[in-house]
Motif scaffolding. Structure first.
Motif, PDB file in Angstrom:
ATOM      1  N   LEU A 110       0.825  -1.213   0.000  1.00  0.00           N
ATOM      2  CA  LEU A 110       0.000   0.000   0.000  1.00  0.00           C
ATOM      3  C   LEU A 110       0.858   1.261   0.000  1.00  0.00           C
ATOM      4  N   ALA A 166      -9.531  -9.194 -15.558  1.00  0.00           N
ATOM      5  CA  ALA A 166      -9.114  -9.394 -14.167  1.00  0.00           C
ATOM      6  C   ALA A 166     -10.174 -10.178 -13.403  1.00  0.00           C
ATOM      7  N   PRO A 167      -9.757 -10.913 -12.372  1.00  0.00           N
ATOM      8  CA  PRO A 167     -10.746 -11.593 -11.540  1.00  0.00           C
ATOM      9  C   PRO A 167     -11.625 -10.577 -10.809  1.00  0.00           C
ATOM     10  N   MET A 168     -12.800 -11.069 -10.362  1.00  0.00           N
ATOM     11  CA  MET A 168     -13.823 -10.202  -9.790  1.00  0.00           C
ATOM     12  C   MET A 168     -13.300  -9.345  -8.638  1.00  0.00           C
ATOM     13  N   ASN A 169     -12.450  -9.927  -7.769  1.00  0.00           N
ATOM     14  CA  ASN A 169     -12.029  -9.161  -6.593  1.00  0.00           C
ATOM     15  C   ASN A 169     -11.177  -7.954  -7.006  1.00  0.00           C
ATOM     16  N   ARG A 172     -13.491  -5.245  -8.434  1.00  0.00           N
ATOM     17  CA  ARG A 172     -14.229  -4.496  -7.430  1.00  0.00           C
ATOM     18  C   ARG A 172     -13.310  -3.494  -6.734  1.00  0.00           C
ATOM     19  N   ASP A 173     -12.077  -3.928  -6.410  1.00  0.00           N
ATOM     20  CA  ASP A 173     -11.116  -3.020  -5.787  1.00  0.00           C
ATOM     21  C   ASP A 173     -10.815  -1.849  -6.709  1.00  0.00           C
ATOM     22  N   TRP A 176     -13.444   0.831  -7.080  1.00  0.00           N
ATOM     23  CA  TRP A 176     -13.377   1.669  -5.889  1.00  0.00           C
ATOM     24  C   TRP A 176     -12.415   2.841  -6.131  1.00  0.00           C
ATOM     25  N   ALA A 183     -13.270   6.523   2.331  1.00  0.00           N
ATOM     26  CA  ALA A 183     -13.996   5.788   3.375  1.00  0.00           C
ATOM     27  C   ALA A 183     -13.082   4.892   4.195  1.00  0.00           C
ATOM     28  N   ALA A 184     -12.022   4.363   3.588  1.00  0.00           N
ATOM     29  CA  ALA A 184     -11.162   3.421   4.307  1.00  0.00           C
ATOM     30  C   ALA A 184      -9.954   4.118   4.930  1.00  0.00           C
ATOM     31  N   ALA A 185     -10.101   5.420   5.201  1.00  0.00           N
ATOM     32  CA  ALA A 185      -8.957   6.190   5.712  1.00  0.00           C
ATOM     33  C   ALA A 185      -8.431   5.637   7.026  1.00  0.00           C
ATOM     34  N   PRO A 300     -27.986   3.607   4.511  1.00  0.00           N
ATOM     35  CA  PRO A 300     -26.702   3.299   5.133  1.00  0.00           C
ATOM     36  C   PRO A 300     -25.542   3.253   4.129  1.00  0.00           C
ATOM     37  N   SER A 301     -25.820   3.461   2.832  1.00  0.00           N
ATOM     38  CA  SER A 301     -24.738   3.435   1.843  1.00  0.00           C
ATOM     39  C   SER A 301     -24.034   4.781   1.825  1.00  0.00           C
ATOM     40  N   GLU A 302     -22.983   4.882   1.010  1.00  0.00           N
ATOM     41  CA  GLU A 302     -22.444   6.197   0.766  1.00  0.00           C
ATOM     42  C   GLU A 302     -22.230   6.423  -0.719  1.00  0.00           C
TER      43      GLU A 302
ATOM     44  N   TYR B  84     -15.402 -19.355 -13.036  1.00  0.00           N
ATOM     45  CA  TYR B  84     -15.506 -19.497 -11.587  1.00  0.00           C
ATOM     46  C   TYR B  84     -16.187 -20.801 -11.167  1.00  0.00           C
ATOM     47  N   TRP B 197     -17.376  -7.792   1.716  1.00  0.00           N
ATOM     48  CA  TRP B 197     -16.260  -7.148   1.008  1.00  0.00           C
ATOM     49  C   TRP B 197     -15.790  -5.944   1.803  1.00  0.00           C
ATOM     50  N   LYS B 199     -13.430  -3.195   0.585  1.00  0.00           N
ATOM     51  CA  LYS B 199     -13.299  -1.931  -0.143  1.00  0.00           C
ATOM     52  C   LYS B 199     -14.045  -2.001  -1.450  1.00  0.00           C
ATOM     53  N   THR B 232     -23.642  -1.642  -0.354  1.00  0.00           N
ATOM     54  CA  THR B 232     -22.522  -1.007   0.327  1.00  0.00           C
ATOM     55  C   THR B 232     -23.082  -0.265   1.534  1.00  0.00           C
ATOM     56  N   VAL B 233     -22.347  -0.301   2.630  1.00  0.00           N
ATOM     57  CA  VAL B 233     -22.778   0.390   3.842  1.00  0.00           C
ATOM     58  C   VAL B 233     -21.575   1.131   4.419  1.00  0.00           C
ATOM     59  N   ASP B 237     -22.394   3.095  10.126  1.00  0.00           N
ATOM     60  CA  ASP B 237     -23.743   2.547  10.229  1.00  0.00           C
ATOM     61  C   ASP B 237     -23.716   1.155  10.862  1.00  0.00           C
ATOM     62  N   ARG B 261      -9.736   0.848  12.735  1.00  0.00           N
ATOM     63  CA  ARG B 261     -11.056   1.339  12.351  1.00  0.00           C
ATOM     64  C   ARG B 261     -12.148   0.395  12.829  1.00  0.00           C
TER      65      ARG B 261
END
Lengths: 325, 305
Positions: A110, A166-169, A172-173, A176, A183-185, A300-302, B84, B197, B199, B232-233, B237, B261
């Motif tokens: 990271l 690319a694979p799904m994971n 998704r990353d 983002w 959000a992941a600060a 509850p989402s952002e 998969y 998940w 991130k 996503t949440v 929350d 966190r």
């Protein structure tokens, strides 16, 4: 002199208020006293961690991202003598995102991600410069701007190419990153972003005089003993480091670098040293508030931070464009 | 002959009535006794798909339906799967046709299938229509909830021509689910946050079989009220909902426990972070029963002795 003082007081005060709001407001409603106690580490342990480990690092990271993008935009606009220049539109952010996405796909550490992003950003700029040179216009700002837009589109295509297989994971990353988020600060992340920003900001502030000269035109700059090409390249590199570090930390957050220098110039700032400092403060305020909106508007989402800044930035861009043409 | 015709008419009328009766979300097959058709099934795009004969070359582009086809004994007739689809082991021998969503139509047609099974997402609609236009019988099923598993297994049984085995699979899974439900019925129900998940932070909503599994296993998903399968949440929350237990994959468990966190969540701070078995708790398929049992063993170690 008094007018300029009051301007700085306002910039700092508004940023302070934005930070306080960002720490005080969230899904969990806390009273000001509870927030204060939590900041000092007293009271309910849940409140303490929510304030100290969720809201506070997030507010600081957002502020740093905004400051980096604001300064980057101010430096690029001055150097290119184009009020529409900014890292996102110039393809710098796009190149940085390619670097970051490839980094994520390769699974690098990271803390090294800003360097991967920086490599991508530098590659994007190199291509833009190459295109401008090939067009025979050397430093023509308009050609550089166009080249940047094209490089940005190319970067987008490259990202899709990486993601398509690319694979799904990883997908998704990477999504983002593309949407922008703080959000992941964490404190660690905030610390390393600060380190990278300090280098880029220090360099730009040191070269602020040269940006002033370049903003007057290459000929006047050369007449005053500055090699315009070399100066422009260095400023570009420093501005890219700022943009790349923010992309590595928070993904693509567009239009901040565009909007912020205009706001600061609107208060009468002309020289680039105060413009850079002012852009850092206003950029920080803007992203802190945008992130606050992103996390409280649709619980509850952002919302993706990049979408919020674009919603603010695009109308601004259009208004500017009207005034220019 | 008139008798025969009137029977045909009657059966057509009957199937029209059944079709009309089935114009809700899901549907089943239509006619029996029509000799020119092997099976007619309405899929989750609301299309009636007719098979003229027993399919011998099947492409399944959804891990769950691939598992089910193996379970009902049609695995040997599979000629294509997604990247998969790795369970059961023999699925690996079936040619990989890519990621599954928005499939590469040439690759699918190249497998010369007489039946293609897709996941009924909005993304796959165009592919389904084009395959149908190319003359390949194509069905698309949504598989989000336990009821979808039961329904789709029986429809696949009809399509593949082995309804008895399909019913056996459904019955055996249902029996396990009932047993788990009974075992945990009287126990205190802990509230559960299901970490899907990091991130961005994604959790499971009430629209997913995983939320149902948590309920069957004697827990209560704190996001059960969300109607979507996943959402996503914000972490804050989650803190507000204050779950008793956090369910997470084994890989993410360590990260959560060492994260500053995540300490904002009481269950994490107090160490109530349980790792679910990612091999079982994955798809709404053959292993649903086992998955429920494994979750119950986590939530109620004493009840499932």
């Amino acid at each position: 002199m008094r007018a300029s003082w009051s301007r700085w007081v306002v910039f700092v005060a508004v940023l302070a208020v934005a930070m306080i709001l960002a720490v005080a407001i969230g899904t969990i409603s806390l009273s000001p006293v509870q927030v204060w106690n939590a900041l000092l580490g007293r009271g309910d342990p849940t409140h303490v961690t929510v304030v100290r480990e969720l809201r506070l690092p997030r507010a600081f990271l957002a502020a740093l991202v905004g400051a980096g993008l604001g300064m980057s935009g101010a430096a690029l606009q001055g150097t290119l003598r184009n009020p529409l220049a900014e890292p996102y539109l110039l393809g710098v952010s796009g190149g940085a995102a390619v670097g970051a996405v490839v980094g994520v796909a390769l699974g690098i550490a990271l803390t090294l991600l800003p360097l991967a992003a920086f490599a991508g950003a530098v590659a994007a700029i190199a291509v833009a410069f190459f295109v401008a040179h090939a067009a025979g216009t050397r430093g023509d700002a308009r050609v550089l701007l166009m080249a940047g837009v094209v490089v940005g589109a190319f970067a987008n295509a490259a990202i899709m190419l990486v993601l398509g297989s690319a694979p799904m994971n990883v997908t998704r990353d990477a999504m983002w990153w593309m949407m922008g988020s703080v959000a992941a600060a964490t404190w660690a992340q905030t610390a390393w972003l600060l380190a990278y920003l300090a280098i880029g900001a220090g360099a730009l502030l040191g070269w602020a005089r040269r940006i002033d000269l370049l903003a007057l035109g290459d000929d006047s700059a050369a007449g005053l003993g500055v090699d315009p090409d070399r100066a422009a390249r260095r400023i570009y590199a420093a501005a890219s480091l700022l943009a790349a570090a923010t992309v590595a930390a928070a993904g693509l957050v567009g239009f901040v670098g565009l909007v912020v220098p205009h706001i600061v110039r609107g208060t009468g700032v002309r020289r680039h040293r105060p413009l850079l400092v002012g852009s850092a403060l206003v950029g920080a305020t803007l992203v802190v508030l945008a992130d606050l909106a992103a996390r409280v508007l649709r619980p509850p989402s952002e919302l993706p931070l990049g979408a919020v800044t674009a919603l603010v930035g695009v109308p601004f861009f259009l208004v500017r464009l009207r005034r220019l043409t | 002959m008139p008798v025969f015709r009137s029977i045909t008419c009657l059966s057509l009328a009957l199937c029209a009535a059944i079709v009309a009766g089935c114009r809700d979300r899901h549907a089943g097959d239509v006619p029996r006794g029509d000799t020119t058709r092997f099976a007619v099934v309405r899929d989750d795009y609301g299309r009636d798909v007719t098979l003229r004969a027993r399919p011998t070359r099947i492409v399944s582009l959804n891990p769950a339906t691939t598992e089910l086809l193996f379970a009902i004994g049609a695995g040997g007739r599979l000629v294509g799967r997604t990247r998969y689809d790795l369970w059961p082991d023999s699925a690996r021998l079936v040619p990989d046709l890519g990621p599954g969503m928005r499939p590469n139509l040439e690759a699918v047609l190249g497998a010369r299938p007489d039946l293609v099974v897709l996941y009924a997402s909005a993304d796959d609609r165009a592919a389904a229509d084009r395959l149908t236009a190319a003359g390949v019988a194509t069905v698309a099923f949504r598989m989000d909830r336990v009821a979808d598993f039961r329904r789709v297994t029986e429809l696949l049984g009809r399509l593949a021509g082995d309804t008895a085995r399909a019913r056996a699979v459904v019955d055996s899974v249902s029996a396990t689910l009932d047993r788990v439900r009974r075992a945990t019925e009287s126990a205190h129900r802990p509230t559960v946050f299901f970490h899907a998940w990091e991130k961005p932070l994604i959790t499971i909503g009430g629209g997913s079989f995983l939320s149902e599994l948590v309920t069957i296993a004697g827990g209560r998903n704190v996001y059960d009220s969300l109607t979507v399968p996943s959402a996503t949440v914000t972490l804050e929350d989650v803190v507000r909902r204050d779950p008793d237990i956090v369910l997470v994959s084994p890989v993410e468990r360590e990260k959560l426990l060492s994260s500053e966190r995540w300490r904002s969540v009481r269950a994490v701070r107090e160490g109530r972070v349980l790792a679910y078995d990612t091999n079982l708790v994955a798809r709404p398929s053959v292993k649903l029963g086992e998955a429920a049992a494994s979750l119950a063993a986590l939530l109620h170690p004493a009840a499932l002795r």
